[in-house]
Design a protein around this motif. Sequence first.
Motif, PDB file in Angstrom:
ATOM      1  N   LEU A 188      45.108 -32.654 -81.535  1.00 48.56           N
ATOM      2  CA  LEU A 188      46.018 -32.772 -82.550  1.00 48.56           C
ATOM      3  C   LEU A 188      45.099 -33.269 -83.685  1.00 48.56           C
ATOM      4  O   LEU A 188      44.371 -34.120 -83.613  1.00 48.56           O
ATOM      5  N   PRO A 189      45.399 -32.792 -84.982  1.00 49.06           N
ATOM      6  CA  PRO A 189      44.763 -33.471 -86.117  1.00 49.06           C
ATOM      7  C   PRO A 189      45.207 -34.767 -86.250  1.00 49.06           C
ATOM      8  O   PRO A 189      46.299 -35.476 -86.033  1.00 49.06           O
ATOM      9  N   ASP A 190      44.794 -35.527 -87.388  1.00 49.67           N
ATOM     10  CA  ASP A 190      45.198 -36.847 -87.743  1.00 49.67           C
ATOM     11  C   ASP A 190      46.503 -36.716 -88.416  1.00 49.67           C
ATOM     12  O   ASP A 190      47.348 -37.801 -88.316  1.00 49.67           O
ATOM     13  N   SER A 191      46.702 -35.903 -89.299  1.00 47.92           N
ATOM     14  CA  SER A 191      47.967 -35.618 -90.019  1.00 47.92           C
ATOM     15  C   SER A 191      48.414 -34.109 -89.673  1.00 47.92           C
ATOM     16  O   SER A 191      47.689 -33.261 -89.620  1.00 47.92           O
ATOM     17  N   TYR A 192      49.744 -33.910 -89.435  1.00 45.72           N
ATOM     18  CA  TYR A 192      50.476 -32.953 -89.295  1.00 45.72           C
ATOM     19  C   TYR A 192      51.853 -33.017 -90.100  1.00 45.72           C
ATOM     20  O   TYR A 192      52.436 -34.107 -90.073  1.00 45.72           O
ATOM     21  N   PRO A 193      52.587 -31.962 -90.363  1.00 49.18           N
ATOM     22  CA  PRO A 193      53.960 -32.127 -90.915  1.00 49.18           C
ATOM     23  C   PRO A 193      54.987 -32.567 -90.317  1.00 49.18           C
ATOM     24  O   PRO A 193      56.239 -32.963 -90.693  1.00 49.18           O
ATOM     25  N   LEU A 194      54.918 -32.407 -88.972  1.00 54.56           N
ATOM     26  CA  LEU A 194      56.122 -32.733 -88.068  1.00 54.56           C
ATOM     27  C   LEU A 194      56.403 -34.156 -87.695  1.00 54.56           C
ATOM     28  O   LEU A 194      55.278 -34.840 -87.769  1.00 54.56           O
ATOM     29  N   SER A 195      57.643 -34.545 -87.767  1.00 51.25           N
ATOM     30  CA  SER A 195      57.814 -35.943 -87.518  1.00 51.25           C
ATOM     31  C   SER A 195      57.662 -36.052 -85.781  1.00 51.25           C
ATOM     32  O   SER A 195      57.554 -35.084 -85.222  1.00 51.25           O
ATOM     33  N   ASP A 196      57.641 -37.434 -85.427  1.00 55.63           N
ATOM     34  CA  ASP A 196      57.487 -37.336 -83.880  1.00 55.63           C
ATOM     35  C   ASP A 196      58.697 -36.784 -83.130  1.00 55.63           C
ATOM     36  O   ASP A 196      58.286 -36.402 -82.098  1.00 55.63           O
ATOM     37  N   THR A 197      59.874 -37.142 -83.788  1.00 56.24           N
ATOM     38  CA  THR A 197      60.979 -36.335 -83.038  1.00 56.24           C
ATOM     39  C   THR A 197      60.694 -34.978 -82.920  1.00 56.24           C
ATOM     40  O   THR A 197      61.139 -34.181 -81.782  1.00 56.24           O
ATOM     41  N   GLU A 198      60.299 -34.396 -83.734  1.00 55.07           N
ATOM     42  CA  GLU A 198      60.289 -32.731 -83.884  1.00 55.07           C
ATOM     43  C   GLU A 198      58.933 -32.174 -83.032  1.00 55.07           C
ATOM     44  O   GLU A 198      59.243 -31.310 -82.261  1.00 55.07           O
ATOM     45  N   LEU A 199      57.942 -33.100 -83.043  1.00 50.88           N
ATOM     46  CA  LEU A 199      56.648 -32.864 -82.167  1.00 50.88           C
ATOM     47  C   LEU A 199      57.113 -32.840 -80.628  1.00 50.88           C
ATOM     48  O   LEU A 199      56.705 -32.103 -80.004  1.00 50.88           O
ATOM     49  N   CYS A 200      57.815 -34.210 -80.515  1.00 56.22           N
ATOM     50  CA  CYS A 200      58.450 -33.903 -79.010  1.00 56.22           C
ATOM     51  C   CYS A 200      59.122 -33.055 -78.754  1.00 56.22           C
ATOM     52  O   CYS A 200      59.105 -32.491 -77.453  1.00 56.22           O
ATOM     53  N   SER A 201      60.215 -32.729 -79.364  1.00 57.04           N
ATOM     54  CA  SER A 201      61.171 -31.583 -79.329  1.00 57.04           C
ATOM     55  C   SER A 201      60.561 -30.392 -79.087  1.00 57.04           C
ATOM     56  O   SER A 201      60.806 -29.715 -78.005  1.00 57.04           O
ATOM     57  N   LEU A 202      59.406 -29.622 -79.908  1.00 59.83           N
ATOM     58  CA  LEU A 202      58.612 -28.691 -79.940  1.00 59.83           C
ATOM     59  C   LEU A 202      57.800 -28.666 -78.555  1.00 59.83           C
ATOM     60  O   LEU A 202      57.774 -27.564 -77.815  1.00 59.83           O
ATOM     61  N   ASN A 238      43.657 -26.004 -91.855  1.00 59.25           N
ATOM     62  CA  ASN A 238      44.548 -27.278 -92.243  1.00 59.25           C
ATOM     63  C   ASN A 238      45.911 -26.881 -91.691  1.00 59.25           C
ATOM     64  O   ASN A 238      46.922 -27.330 -92.185  1.00 59.25           O
ATOM     65  N   LYS A 239      45.757 -26.155 -90.801  1.00 62.85           N
ATOM     66  CA  LYS A 239      47.159 -25.630 -90.260  1.00 62.85           C
ATOM     67  C   LYS A 239      47.164 -26.039 -88.621  1.00 62.85           C
ATOM     68  O   LYS A 239      46.034 -25.907 -88.037  1.00 62.85           O
ATOM     69  N   ILE A 269      62.233 -25.485 -85.907  1.00 62.07           N
ATOM     70  CA  ILE A 269      61.315 -26.422 -86.126  1.00 62.07           C
ATOM     71  C   ILE A 269      60.028 -25.898 -86.987  1.00 62.07           C
ATOM     72  O   ILE A 269      59.543 -26.170 -88.123  1.00 62.07           O
ATOM     73  N   VAL A 270      59.535 -24.456 -86.622  1.00 60.55           N
ATOM     74  CA  VAL A 270      58.518 -23.988 -87.209  1.00 60.55           C
ATOM     75  C   VAL A 270      58.998 -23.507 -88.450  1.00 60.55           C
ATOM     76  O   VAL A 270      58.092 -23.569 -89.325  1.00 60.55           O
ATOM     77  N   GLU A 271      59.888 -22.858 -88.673  1.00 60.58           N
ATOM     78  CA  GLU A 271      60.550 -22.139 -89.887  1.00 60.58           C
ATOM     79  C   GLU A 271      60.756 -23.309 -90.707  1.00 60.58           C
ATOM     80  O   GLU A 271      60.534 -23.121 -91.993  1.00 60.58           O
ATOM     81  N   LYS A 272      61.126 -24.431 -90.272  1.00 57.97           N
ATOM     82  CA  LYS A 272      61.592 -25.519 -91.274  1.00 57.97           C
ATOM     83  C   LYS A 272      60.160 -25.974 -92.318  1.00 57.97           C
ATOM     84  O   LYS A 272      60.372 -26.296 -93.461  1.00 57.97           O
ATOM     85  N   TYR A 273      59.090 -25.791 -91.703  1.00 59.26           N
ATOM     86  CA  TYR A 273      57.941 -26.273 -92.428  1.00 59.26           C
ATOM     87  C   TYR A 273      57.080 -24.897 -92.866  1.00 59.26           C
ATOM     88  O   TYR A 273      55.884 -25.186 -93.008  1.00 59.26           O
ATOM     89  N   GLY A 274      57.786 -23.864 -93.217  1.00 61.91           N
ATOM     90  CA  GLY A 274      57.117 -22.594 -93.549  1.00 61.91           C
ATOM     91  C   GLY A 274      56.135 -22.060 -92.465  1.00 61.91           C
ATOM     92  O   GLY A 274      55.419 -21.155 -93.207  1.00 61.91           O
ATOM     93  N   GLY A 275      56.341 -22.399 -91.405  1.00 64.16           N
ATOM     94  CA  GLY A 275      55.235 -21.704 -90.391  1.00 64.16           C
ATOM     95  C   GLY A 275      55.677 -20.438 -89.871  1.00 64.16           C
ATOM     96  O   GLY A 275      56.705 -19.899 -90.400  1.00 64.16           O
ATOM     97  N   VAL A 276      54.827 -19.821 -89.199  1.00 62.41           N
ATOM     98  CA  VAL A 276      55.215 -18.663 -88.470  1.00 62.41           C
ATOM     99  C   VAL A 276      54.926 -18.712 -86.996  1.00 62.41           C
ATOM    100  O   VAL A 276      54.258 -19.534 -86.447  1.00 62.41           O
TER     101      VAL A 276
END
Length: 423
Positions: free
Chosen positions: A316-330, A362-363, A400-407
């Motif tokens: 995992l990179p040092d920074s990513y868009p997800l919150s801890d709860t969202e990362l945990c859920s994903l 950076n993704k 969760i993915v679509e919330k941050y403009g992901g695919v």
Amino acid sequence: MPETIIALARYYITLLFGTAIAVSFAGMPRTRKNYVAVGCLTALLFALQLICLKTWGMTIAYKLYPLLSHLPIAVFIAVYLKRPWLISLTAVFTSFLCYQLPRWFGTALGTVFGSVSMDHIGYIAAAFLIYCFLQKYAAKSVQHMIERSVNSCLLFGVMPAFYYIFEYTSTVYTDFMYSGTRVAVQFMPFITSAFYFVFVLLYYSETQKQASIQREKDMLDTQFNRAQKEFESLRQMQQNAASYRHDMRHHLALLQRMAVNGNIEEIKEYLQTVQTDLDAITPVRFCENETANLVLSSFATKAKKSKIRLTLDVKLPDSYPLSDTELCSLLSNVLENAIHASEKIDDVNKRIIQLRIFSKNNKLCLDIRNCYQTEPIFHHGMPVSKEPGHGFGTKSMAHIVEKYGGVFRFSINDGWFIFQATI
């Protein structure tokens, strides 16, 4: 003189009835202050209408009624009650539609007795009864309807708005409705029928859409709450491990006393117990990220119990868009789905899960694949589960993915079920 008083009373009751219905439909809180404000408003408007009536006569006053009554009520709702203009206008148009009920009763009573005064009395009596009925049984429903969404408000308000416009253009500003032509007689029934069927179809579509959105929201809330609880449980496990390490000096003191007494077997037994306890509460380190490590450690234990070979390559990179709860859920959802599918495989040697998380351009990239017993069924690119209580996890992952403009993509390839996402 009594006839004049009765006529003026009807005039004021009409104004009060319409205002009270409009503010009720707009959701005015029932407080003393608001009731006083409505009373002052109707008294002021009634005084203005009397001045207009005395100055220009009934015909002009009737034509100016929208400016002297309906517009000020709409402004009152929008400014004083702080409601959106769409809701304000819809409430006024709908209250105008409600005028027709007491007016019909008044007309019927006046026709039976052949008296204009009985027409007014019938109107006044019906206005009070209908107001009580609408206040008790309809106000909350109408308020909910027009506040639910813009589309819902438009669907509900279009018919009253059209009727309002038609009433004034065909009976007040022109005599189209009284011309007696076949078109004039059939026009309003035709429009009413058309609006009714259009309203039913569009409102059904709107309610289905709202219900679907609410179900999706409830499912996602459930997923997030479960992930958050699991995350807190894992964090507590880590804190217990830290506390156990902190108490290590007590264990060493006890071992030292055993060694002085020469109790070698007791030392071996105690060390075995301590090692077992530490293994049970200490998460395995899969990566440097605390959140991911706790989740991965928990599911690694679950996979081991189910005799599943879980391979983890997490960077995992040092920074990513997800919150801890969202990362945990994903992570919880992708691993839980993979473990659930792998447990159904009869051949233990084929129970394999591979998870890769890495950063590229950076993704944040995620790739998880697992073998399966039965080939999954897809609908619009999403796997479909026929088991009750399942299928929510994939929707939560997609959200969760679509919330941050992901695919993302679900697919199968050479016996592997694959989920890939880039955020």
